[in-house]
Every structure is written in structure tokens, then in C-alpha cells.
Design a protein around this motif. Structure first.
Motif, PDB file in Angstrom:
ATOM      1  N   LEU A   1      -3.793   4.690  -6.149  1.00  0.00           N
ATOM      2  CA  LEU A   1      -2.448   4.784  -6.727  1.00  0.00           C
ATOM      3  C   LEU A   1      -2.524   5.320  -8.162  1.00  0.00           C
ATOM      4  O   LEU A   1      -1.759   6.200  -8.566  1.00  0.00           O
ATOM      5  CB  LEU A   1      -1.815   3.385  -6.711  1.00  0.00           C
ATOM      6  CG  LEU A   1      -0.308   3.335  -6.629  1.00  0.00           C
ATOM      7  CD1 LEU A   1       0.129   2.053  -5.935  1.00  0.00           C
ATOM      8  CD2 LEU A   1       0.328   3.412  -8.001  1.00  0.00           C
ATOM      9  N   MET A   2      -3.490   4.808  -8.906  1.00  0.00           N
ATOM     10  CA  MET A   2      -3.694   5.265 -10.283  1.00  0.00           C
ATOM     11  C   MET A   2      -4.064   6.753 -10.308  1.00  0.00           C
ATOM     12  O   MET A   2      -3.543   7.521 -11.116  1.00  0.00           O
ATOM     13  CB  MET A   2      -4.830   4.436 -10.885  1.00  0.00           C
ATOM     14  CG  MET A   2      -4.703   4.164 -12.332  1.00  0.00           C
ATOM     15  SD  MET A   2      -5.710   2.803 -12.938  1.00  0.00           S
ATOM     16  CE  MET A   2      -7.211   2.826 -12.063  1.00  0.00           C
ATOM     17  N   MET A   3      -4.953   7.169  -9.391  1.00  0.00           N
ATOM     18  CA  MET A   3      -5.344   8.587  -9.315  1.00  0.00           C
ATOM     19  C   MET A   3      -4.114   9.463  -9.088  1.00  0.00           C
ATOM     20  O   MET A   3      -3.953  10.506  -9.713  1.00  0.00           O
ATOM     21  CB  MET A   3      -6.299   8.836  -8.125  1.00  0.00           C
ATOM     22  CG  MET A   3      -7.660   8.228  -8.251  1.00  0.00           C
ATOM     23  SD  MET A   3      -8.572   8.531  -6.697  1.00  0.00           S
ATOM     24  CE  MET A   3      -9.911   7.354  -6.876  1.00  0.00           C
ATOM     25  N   ILE A   4      -3.256   9.045  -8.151  1.00  0.00           N
ATOM     26  CA  ILE A   4      -2.117   9.875  -7.765  1.00  0.00           C
ATOM     27  C   ILE A   4      -1.083   9.928  -8.894  1.00  0.00           C
ATOM     28  O   ILE A   4      -0.653  11.009  -9.305  1.00  0.00           O
ATOM     29  CB  ILE A   4      -1.478   9.356  -6.455  1.00  0.00           C
ATOM     30  CG1 ILE A   4      -2.487   9.450  -5.304  1.00  0.00           C
ATOM     31  CG2 ILE A   4      -0.207  10.140  -6.131  1.00  0.00           C
ATOM     32  CD1 ILE A   4      -2.079   8.707  -4.030  1.00  0.00           C
TER      33      ILE A   4
ATOM     34  N   ILE B   1       5.075   6.039  -4.516  1.00  0.00           N
ATOM     35  CA  ILE B   1       3.710   5.931  -3.984  1.00  0.00           C
ATOM     36  C   ILE B   1       3.590   4.554  -3.334  1.00  0.00           C
ATOM     37  O   ILE B   1       3.765   3.533  -4.012  1.00  0.00           O
ATOM     38  CB  ILE B   1       2.666   6.084  -5.105  1.00  0.00           C
ATOM     39  CG1 ILE B   1       2.899   7.396  -5.872  1.00  0.00           C
ATOM     40  CG2 ILE B   1       1.254   6.050  -4.523  1.00  0.00           C
ATOM     41  CD1 ILE B   1       2.045   7.530  -7.126  1.00  0.00           C
ATOM     42  N   ILE B   2       3.314   4.552  -2.034  1.00  0.00           N
ATOM     43  CA  ILE B   2       3.382   3.304  -1.285  1.00  0.00           C
ATOM     44  C   ILE B   2       2.119   3.054  -0.470  1.00  0.00           C
ATOM     45  O   ILE B   2       1.785   3.833   0.422  1.00  0.00           O
ATOM     46  CB  ILE B   2       4.613   3.325  -0.356  1.00  0.00           C
ATOM     47  CG1 ILE B   2       5.858   3.523  -1.224  1.00  0.00           C
ATOM     48  CG2 ILE B   2       4.697   2.038   0.468  1.00  0.00           C
ATOM     49  CD1 ILE B   2       7.130   3.582  -0.468  1.00  0.00           C
ATOM     50  N   PRO B   3       1.385   1.987  -0.795  1.00  0.00           N
ATOM     51  CA  PRO B   3       0.212   1.640   0.006  1.00  0.00           C
ATOM     52  C   PRO B   3       0.642   1.164   1.399  1.00  0.00           C
ATOM     53  O   PRO B   3       1.593   0.395   1.529  1.00  0.00           O
ATOM     54  CB  PRO B   3      -0.432   0.487  -0.780  1.00  0.00           C
ATOM     55  CG  PRO B   3       0.133   0.601  -2.165  1.00  0.00           C
ATOM     56  CD  PRO B   3       1.527   1.121  -1.978  1.00  0.00           C
ATOM     57  N   ILE B   4      -0.051   1.650   2.413  1.00  0.00           N
ATOM     58  CA  ILE B   4       0.269   1.297   3.798  1.00  0.00           C
ATOM     59  C   ILE B   4      -0.998   0.785   4.481  1.00  0.00           C
ATOM     60  O   ILE B   4      -1.939   1.549   4.705  1.00  0.00           O
ATOM     61  CB  ILE B   4       0.849   2.517   4.553  1.00  0.00           C
ATOM     62  CG1 ILE B   4       2.148   2.971   3.874  1.00  0.00           C
ATOM     63  CG2 ILE B   4       1.079   2.189   6.027  1.00  0.00           C
ATOM     64  CD1 ILE B   4       2.706   4.283   4.402  1.00  0.00           C
ATOM     65  N   ASN B   5      -1.011  -0.497   4.804  1.00  0.00           N
ATOM     66  CA  ASN B   5      -2.152  -1.067   5.527  1.00  0.00           C
ATOM     67  C   ASN B   5      -2.177  -0.535   6.952  1.00  0.00           C
ATOM     68  O   ASN B   5      -1.137  -0.243   7.521  1.00  0.00           O
ATOM     69  CB  ASN B   5      -2.017  -2.598   5.617  1.00  0.00           C
ATOM     70  CG  ASN B   5      -2.394  -3.298   4.333  1.00  0.00           C
ATOM     71  OD1 ASN B   5      -2.723  -2.662   3.335  1.00  0.00           O
ATOM     72  ND2 ASN B   5      -2.334  -4.613   4.349  1.00  0.00           N
ATOM     73  N   ASP B   6      -3.372  -0.458   7.523  1.00  0.00           N
ATOM     74  CA  ASP B   6      -3.469  -0.110   8.946  1.00  0.00           C
ATOM     75  C   ASP B   6      -2.937  -1.254   9.788  1.00  0.00           C
ATOM     76  O   ASP B   6      -3.096  -2.425   9.438  1.00  0.00           O
ATOM     77  CB  ASP B   6      -4.949   0.094   9.330  1.00  0.00           C
ATOM     78  CG  ASP B   6      -5.536   1.344   8.718  1.00  0.00           C
ATOM     79  OD1 ASP B   6      -4.778   2.295   8.472  1.00  0.00           O
ATOM     80  OD2 ASP B   6      -6.764   1.363   8.487  1.00  0.00           O
TER      81      ASP B   6
END
Ligand code: ATP
Ligand code: MG
Length: 171
Positions: A53-56, A71-76
Motif C-alpha cells: 500500500l505504501m509503495m502504491i 487502494i484496498i487490500p483484498i484477502n484471498d
């Protein structure tokens, strides 16, 4: 109009910057889904969701991409037929999906979403697999990612992490 780009971004590289600039020509807002968010500290997925997230966000800022983005983290989830619903439960509503991944494209198409395959840019080098390989082999990789990503990877000692992960267990 809102577009969705999903990737693992292990790490975020210049191909991703290029594709986001292309998408930005077409949509008002961009949703960037960080896939396999729960994974980190492995050879295929060395960086945490927070690190990615920081990179993006720093790379978009650095490249003057000031379009509204999420920017949204998505778990498998281990269930492909429920995966699109899972993604939709986490993201703002979107009209179009951008992906080069055949499974991702298939699942969104079956769910009735418009899907586009963005053109690839210098894919031989702008590839997460190639960048991780170079990190392990001690070859230059910095030119393949935004400057902000070099800084994040230095900050978290990412190359050292990757090399430790490649070591064998003691006998
Ligand atoms: P890996 O080799 O680990 O799979 P990757 O470079 O394919 O890494 P992903 O996070 O899987 O990176 O990429 C997400 C999406 O970004 C891809 O499905 C593709 O649509 C786009 N993309 C990746 N590399 C490029 C590139 N060089 N040019 C344009 N688009 C790209
Ligand atoms: Mg990929």
C-alpha cells in the motif's frame, strides 16, 4: 465511471504505473485492489499488504497521478465462485475491470462485468517475477520500479528478507 485494477504488486513496478496512466485516461476514479493481501514473507509474496500500500500511494503521488484513487487490500478466499462477491463487498462500486489474469477476467465476465486487458509494457523486465529474481541474484532491479518503491524496499530491508527466505533450513 470507476475502474478496478487488481494485482498482487509484489512489488509495484513501472509496468503498473504505465497501466494506471492508461486507465486514468478512461475513468474518473481508480480502485486498486491489492490481491493476496494476507500473504507476505514468502518468495512469491515477500511484501505485506501495508508495505505494498505504501509503495502504491507514494508512487502515484511521486508520478503526479492525482486522480481519485482507492487502494484496498483484498484477502484471498479459497472459493473462486464467491470471489467476485468478496471483492465487491470490499470496494466502492465499479463499472469496468482491468486485468491480464485469465482467471480474474473469467470470474468478472461471468458476473456480468465489463473486462478489459490493458496492453503490456516492456513485460520482459516490468514483471514482478523478474524483479524478485534480480533481487535474489544480486542483479540491478531498481531501474524497474518507481523511486518510491526503492525507498520502501530499503526501509523494510526487503532484499535481505527475500534472500533469507531463499535459504534452506538447517540440516
Ligand atoms: P508477478 O510476476 O509476480 O505475477 P506481475 O508483474 O504480473 O507480477 P501483478 O501484480 O501480477 O504483477 O500485475 C497485476 C496486473 O498489472 C496484471 O494482471 C497486468 O494487467 C498489469 N501489469 C503487470 N505488468 C505489466 C506491464 N509490464 N505492463 C502493463 N501492465 C502490467
Ligand atoms: Mg502477475
Amino acid at each position: 465511471m470507476r475502474g478496478l485494477l487488481i494485482g498482487r504488486f509484489q512489488p509495484f513496478h513501472l509496468g503498473h504505473i504505465y497501466v494506471i496512466k492508461e486507465i486514468a485516461k478512461e475513468v474518473d476514479e481508480i480502485i486498486i485492489g491489492i490481491g493476496s493481501a494476507q500473504k507476505s514473507h514468502s518468495l512469491e509474496n515477500p511484501f505485506t499488504a501495508g508495505e505494498r500500500l505504501m509503495m502504491i500511494s507514494r508512487s502515484l503521488y511521486e508520478n503526479g497521478i492525482h486522480k481519485n484513487y482507492y487502494i484496498i487490500p483484498i484477502n484471498d478466499i479459497d472459493n473462486n465462485s464467491l470471489w467476485v462477491s468478496h471483492v465487491k463487498s470490499l470496494t466502492p462500486p465499479f463499472d469496468k475491470v482491468y486485468s491480464g489474469n485469465p482467471l480474474v477476467k473469467r470470474l468478472f465476465k461471468e458476473a456480468g462485468k465489463e473486462v478489459a486487458t490493458p496492453p503490456l509494457f516492456n513485460r520482459r523486465e516490468y514483471s514482478g517475477t523478474e524483479i524478485r529474481r534480480r533481487m535474489l541474484e544480486g542483479e540491478p532491479w531498481e531501474e524497474l520500479v518507481p523511486k518510491a518503491v526503492v525507498k520502501v524496499i530499503e526501509e523494510v530491508r526487503g532484499v535481505e528478507r527475500l534472500r533469507d527466505l531463499a535459504k534452506k533450513d538447517v540440516l
